[in-house]
Design a protein around this motif. Structure first.
Motif, PDB file in Angstrom:
ATOM      1  N   HIS A  20       0.663  -1.060  -0.171  1.00  0.00           N
ATOM      2  CA  HIS A  20       0.032   0.153  -0.080  1.00  0.00           C
ATOM      3  C   HIS A  20       0.859   1.273   0.147  1.00  0.00           C
ATOM      4  O   HIS A  20       0.511   2.035  -0.729  1.00  0.00           O
ATOM      5  CB  HIS A  20      -0.746   0.082   1.236  1.00  0.00           C
ATOM      6  N   MET A  21       1.827   1.331   0.864  1.00  0.00           N
ATOM      7  CA  MET A  21       2.587   2.510   1.189  1.00  0.00           C
ATOM      8  C   MET A  21       3.405   2.791  -0.259  1.00  0.00           C
ATOM      9  O   MET A  21       3.467   3.940  -0.658  1.00  0.00           O
ATOM     10  CB  MET A  21       3.761   2.297   2.060  1.00  0.00           C
ATOM     11  N   LEU A  22       4.057   1.808  -0.921  1.00  0.00           N
ATOM     12  CA  LEU A  22       4.813   2.207  -2.034  1.00  0.00           C
ATOM     13  C   LEU A  22       4.160   2.724  -3.257  1.00  0.00           C
ATOM     14  O   LEU A  22       4.537   3.726  -3.703  1.00  0.00           O
ATOM     15  CB  LEU A  22       5.453   0.796  -2.741  1.00  0.00           C
ATOM     16  N   ALA A  23       2.827   2.389  -3.580  1.00  0.00           N
ATOM     17  CA  ALA A  23       2.336   3.141  -4.555  1.00  0.00           C
ATOM     18  C   ALA A  23       1.446   4.520  -4.370  1.00  0.00           C
ATOM     19  O   ALA A  23       1.848   5.366  -5.096  1.00  0.00           O
ATOM     20  CB  ALA A  23       0.933   2.310  -5.206  1.00  0.00           C
ATOM     21  N   LEU A  24       1.285   4.615  -2.992  1.00  0.00           N
ATOM     22  CA  LEU A  24       0.838   5.945  -2.601  1.00  0.00           C
ATOM     23  C   LEU A  24       2.169   6.919  -2.442  1.00  0.00           C
ATOM     24  O   LEU A  24       1.931   8.108  -2.622  1.00  0.00           O
ATOM     25  CB  LEU A  24       0.164   5.885  -1.147  1.00  0.00           C
ATOM     26  N   LEU A  25       3.325   6.502  -2.141  1.00  0.00           N
ATOM     27  CA  LEU A  25       4.444   7.333  -2.016  1.00  0.00           C
ATOM     28  C   LEU A  25       4.822   7.604  -3.673  1.00  0.00           C
ATOM     29  O   LEU A  25       5.465   8.733  -3.750  1.00  0.00           O
ATOM     30  CB  LEU A  25       5.620   6.414  -1.318  1.00  0.00           C
ATOM     31  N   ASP A  26       4.753   6.766  -4.535  1.00  0.00           N
ATOM     32  CA  ASP A  26       5.001   7.180  -5.817  1.00  0.00           C
ATOM     33  C   ASP A  26       3.856   8.156  -6.368  1.00  0.00           C
ATOM     34  O   ASP A  26       4.351   9.069  -7.169  1.00  0.00           O
ATOM     35  CB  ASP A  26       4.833   5.702  -6.909  1.00  0.00           C
ATOM     36  N   LEU A  27       2.724   7.941  -5.813  1.00  0.00           N
ATOM     37  CA  LEU A  27       1.963   8.995  -6.438  1.00  0.00           C
ATOM     38  C   LEU A  27       2.096  10.453  -5.655  1.00  0.00           C
ATOM     39  O   LEU A  27       1.969  11.424  -6.443  1.00  0.00           O
ATOM     40  CB  LEU A  27       0.356   8.577  -5.886  1.00  0.00           C
ATOM     41  N   THR A  28       2.642  10.370  -4.529  1.00  0.00           N
ATOM     42  CA  THR A  28       3.190  11.694  -3.740  1.00  0.00           C
ATOM     43  C   THR A  28       4.384  12.274  -4.592  1.00  0.00           C
ATOM     44  O   THR A  28       4.628  13.515  -4.794  1.00  0.00           O
ATOM     45  CB  THR A  28       3.667  11.360  -2.304  1.00  0.00           C
ATOM     46  N   LYS A  45       8.462   3.704  12.878  1.00  0.00           N
ATOM     47  CA  LYS A  45       9.368   2.728  12.001  1.00  0.00           C
ATOM     48  C   LYS A  45       9.240   2.724  10.774  1.00  0.00           C
ATOM     49  O   LYS A  45       9.810   2.081  10.100  1.00  0.00           O
ATOM     50  CB  LYS A  45       8.549   1.396  12.976  1.00  0.00           C
ATOM     51  N   ASN A  46       8.137   3.246  10.289  1.00  0.00           N
ATOM     52  CA  ASN A  46       8.079   3.382   8.851  1.00  0.00           C
ATOM     53  C   ASN A  46       8.543   4.745   8.065  1.00  0.00           C
ATOM     54  O   ASN A  46       8.558   4.655   6.795  1.00  0.00           O
ATOM     55  CB  ASN A  46       6.385   3.468   8.339  1.00  0.00           C
ATOM     56  N   THR A  51      12.785   7.733   2.818  1.00  0.00           N
ATOM     57  CA  THR A  51      14.109   8.608   2.794  1.00  0.00           C
ATOM     58  C   THR A  51      14.488   9.215   1.285  1.00  0.00           C
ATOM     59  O   THR A  51      14.805  10.329   1.316  1.00  0.00           O
ATOM     60  CB  THR A  51      15.310   7.512   3.484  1.00  0.00           C
ATOM     61  N   THR A  52      14.326   8.232   0.568  1.00  0.00           N
ATOM     62  CA  THR A  52      14.637   8.449  -1.097  1.00  0.00           C
ATOM     63  C   THR A  52      13.894   9.666  -1.445  1.00  0.00           C
ATOM     64  O   THR A  52      14.020  10.750  -2.133  1.00  0.00           O
ATOM     65  CB  THR A  52      14.670   7.319  -2.056  1.00  0.00           C
ATOM     66  N   LEU A  53      12.546   9.436  -1.116  1.00  0.00           N
ATOM     67  CA  LEU A  53      11.515  10.490  -1.612  1.00  0.00           C
ATOM     68  C   LEU A  53      11.677  11.791  -0.955  1.00  0.00           C
ATOM     69  O   LEU A  53      11.630  12.874  -1.587  1.00  0.00           O
ATOM     70  CB  LEU A  53       9.857   9.935  -1.205  1.00  0.00           C
ATOM     71  N   LEU A  54      12.159  11.702   0.249  1.00  0.00           N
ATOM     72  CA  LEU A  54      12.099  13.036   0.896  1.00  0.00           C
ATOM     73  C   LEU A  54      13.451  13.942   0.259  1.00  0.00           C
ATOM     74  O   LEU A  54      13.672  15.004   0.266  1.00  0.00           O
ATOM     75  CB  LEU A  54      12.180  12.835   2.530  1.00  0.00           C
ATOM     76  N   SER A  55      14.606  13.078   0.151  1.00  0.00           N
ATOM     77  CA  SER A  55      15.699  13.580  -0.517  1.00  0.00           C
ATOM     78  C   SER A  55      15.435  14.285  -1.670  1.00  0.00           C
ATOM     79  O   SER A  55      16.278  14.988  -2.209  1.00  0.00           O
ATOM     80  CB  SER A  55      16.914  12.666  -0.377  1.00  0.00           C
ATOM     81  N   LYS A 253      14.961   7.349 -12.884  1.00  0.00           N
ATOM     82  CA  LYS A 253      15.988   7.843 -12.193  1.00  0.00           C
ATOM     83  C   LYS A 253      16.020   7.292 -10.698  1.00  0.00           C
ATOM     84  O   LYS A 253      16.962   7.723  -9.842  1.00  0.00           O
ATOM     85  CB  LYS A 253      16.166   9.168 -12.180  1.00  0.00           C
ATOM     86  N   ASN A 254      14.881   6.465 -10.440  1.00  0.00           N
ATOM     87  CA  ASN A 254      14.930   5.771  -9.227  1.00  0.00           C
ATOM     88  C   ASN A 254      14.777   6.798  -8.115  1.00  0.00           C
ATOM     89  O   ASN A 254      15.160   6.506  -6.830  1.00  0.00           O
ATOM     90  CB  ASN A 254      16.121   5.024  -8.799  1.00  0.00           C
ATOM     91  N   THR A 255      13.918   7.923  -8.404  1.00  0.00           N
ATOM     92  CA  THR A 255      13.477   8.777  -7.538  1.00  0.00           C
ATOM     93  C   THR A 255      13.169   8.304  -6.172  1.00  0.00           C
ATOM     94  O   THR A 255      13.098   8.524  -5.046  1.00  0.00           O
ATOM     95  CB  THR A 255      12.536  10.083  -8.037  1.00  0.00           C
ATOM     96  N   THR A 256      12.213   7.083  -6.599  1.00  0.00           N
ATOM     97  CA  THR A 256      11.347   6.350  -5.547  1.00  0.00           C
ATOM     98  C   THR A 256      11.716   5.096  -5.601  1.00  0.00           C
ATOM     99  O   THR A 256      11.266   4.433  -6.622  1.00  0.00           O
ATOM    100  CB  THR A 256       9.632   6.738  -5.245  1.00  0.00           C
ATOM    101  N   GLU A 257      12.395   4.608  -4.667  1.00  0.00           N
ATOM    102  CA  GLU A 257      12.610   3.172  -4.699  1.00  0.00           C
ATOM    103  C   GLU A 257      11.695   2.296  -3.863  1.00  0.00           C
ATOM    104  O   GLU A 257      10.873   2.940  -3.005  1.00  0.00           O
ATOM    105  CB  GLU A 257      13.949   2.707  -3.894  1.00  0.00           C
ATOM    106  N   ARG A 258      11.485   1.101  -4.482  1.00  0.00           N
ATOM    107  CA  ARG A 258      10.415   0.013  -3.930  1.00  0.00           C
ATOM    108  C   ARG A 258      10.943  -0.935  -3.018  1.00  0.00           C
ATOM    109  O   ARG A 258      11.072  -1.933  -3.254  1.00  0.00           O
ATOM    110  CB  ARG A 258       9.589  -0.481  -5.120  1.00  0.00           C
TER     111      ARG A 258
END
Length: 467
Positions: A20-28, A45-46, A51-55, A253-258
């Motif tokens: 669930h998280m990965l897809a919504l982070l990709d949308l973000t 813990k999550n 990390t990658t998205l925030l950077s 460019k792997n802006t968000t890793e899964r």
């Protein structure tokens, strides 16, 4: 050219399960690229998953880190569904509901609070929160339009078995196009656990029904894939604020890793294999196979003679380590050079897109389906639970999937598997493989500039910016 937002502030709240998280982070990531300011709500813990998205978006994406609420059925320190037995799934939803007041306090004390909430379908209570705040809530569906249609229909109509003792009693959905029908045991276990009057499952029911009243619906799919079901959701919603924005995948460019850092070992091995010769076996981030299932799959791979990569998930807190996830002794030595076993996380997107990979044996999780479709890979379906069965049905309807087995308790026959594995890399599956290629082209066009998902993303940003 993509639409730029007006710099409005939006709260994004993912459900703490990796799929669930990965897809919504990709949308973000996509929303931030289009000019929105975003706060992502997570528990401690999550936080590393961001990390990658925030950077990549240091000025436009911030975090709201709230302590995970305690719950008697959830061990201290566990904050992700992937680390729990399925029996605790409902408890996770209830526990997260206790964040209602902390979020409310944060909104009321924020100098520039969000104008909208985008939250996972398992966080339906955030609709009530949004109503109290006088803002709009958009429900995010990490599954496709058919899967969401089935979920909505279950909780709207509350169908029951004709025979309460028969797990094979058929449940039909006549309101949904093509009238899908499933035996009771294939219906969502969240729904099957519902007991009228029970506080936990009544909370779950209220949240999932609240999705039907939310201001907008965001679906990780593309119209060319499941248009008839997308149109059904729009008709049942009674408005046009239904957005197909998928496939939501990491950027080039792997802006968000899964789920982990990339590994070159698997990809280097695949480089030694000829095009369209490798079978990929993966059951996602949630399912751990029993030792008997592992044994039969191993025998099937060994007898088939095909090249393969097998991603093995090892037992977690909800499994007895001695009964799950064990590779048969001597197997890896016997298939050395022809097959590769990888324990733990694998770079699934990169593997599926490798020219040597031709087919995927999958549990039919929606993220895996989106990744395989985008890569043009044939799928061998073994749905395990939840939306997996409706997802498999869609793959069979579209002729991009071939049935292997059904059910988390099923023990396959190694001889049948060996035959299926050989078939998957042969000319016998040319029709299905060509269909997979056609959908890969359609998916690529959908997310490309001017495509259907690109346009829906632009329209979503306009909606979020003018709420």
């Amino acid at each position: 050219m993509e639409v730029s937002g007006t710099g409005e502030h939006v709260l994004v709240f993912p459900y703490p399960a990796q799929g669930h998280m990965l897809a919504l982070l990709d949308l973000t990531h996509q929303l931030a690229n289009r000019g929105l300011f975003i706060t992502i709500l997570v528990t401690p813990k999550n936080l590393p998953m961001l990390t990658t998205l925030l950077s990549a978006h240091p000025t436009t994406i911030k975090t709201l880190v709230l302590p995970f609420p305690s719950h008697p059925s959830i061990p201290p320190g566990v904050e992700n569904v992937s680390d729990l037995p399925f029996s605790a799934f409902n408890d996770m939803m209830v526990a997260l509901g206790d964040l209602y007041n902390p979020i409310l306090d944060w909104f009321r004390n924020h100098p520039s609070p969000p104008v909208a909430i985008v939250s996972d379908l398992f966080l339906g209570w955030t609709h009530h929160l949004a109503c109290q705040l006088g803002i709009h809530r958009y429900v995010f569906s990490p599954t496709g339009a058919l899967g969401l249609s089935v979920i909505n229909s279950l909780w709207r109509f509350l169908p029951k078995r004709d025979d309460p003792t028969n797990n094979n009693s058929l449940i039909s959905f006549p309101n949904i196009p093509n009238c899908p029908t499933f035996p009771w045991w294939q219906v969502s276990p969240v729904y099957r656990s519902y007991v009228e009057g029970d506080p936990t499952t009544e909370f779950v029911k209220d949240g999932l029904r609240a999705n039907l009243a939310s201001w907008g619906v965001i679906i990780n799919s593309f119209r060319e894939l499941d248009r008839v079901y997308f149109d059904h959701i729009k008709a049942e919603s009674g408005h046009d604020r239904v957005f197909a924005v998928g496939p939501l995948l990491p950027s080039a460019k792997n802006t968000t890793e899964r789920g982990g850092s990339s590994s070159s070992d698997v990809l280097s091995w695949l480089d030694t294999c000829a095009a369209q010769t490798v079978l990929f076996v993966s059951f996602g981030s949630q399912f751990v196979l029993t030792n008997k299932q592992m044994e039969e799959i191993a025998l099937g791979l060994e007898r088939s003679g095909v090249k393969f990569v097998w991603a093995v998930k090892e037992p977690t807190g909800g499994h007895a380590a001695e009964a799950y996830g064990k590779i048969p002794e001597g197997f890896e030595d016997r298939v050395a050079g022809r097959g590769l076993v990888v324990r733990g996380w694998v770079p699934q997107v990169a593997i599926l897109n490798h020219v040597s990979v031709v087919a995927l044996l999958t549990h039919c999780g929606w993220n895996s389906i989106m990744e395989a479709l985008m890569a043009g890979v044939l799928m061998l379906t073994w749905p395990m639970s939840a939306d997996n069965f409706s997802n498999a049905m869609l793959l069979h309807e579209l002729k991009v999937g071939i049935k292997a087995y059904e059910g988390a308790e099923t023990v396959p026959d190694s001889a049948e598997l060996a035959q299926l594995f050989r078939k998957s890399v042969s000319e016998e599956t040319r029709v299905e493989r060509n269909r997979a290629t056609e959908f890969a082209i359609a998916a690529t066009e959908a997310v490309g500039e001017g495509g259907s998902s690109w346009k829906d993303l632009d329209q979503l940003v306009l909606n979020l910016s003018h709420t």
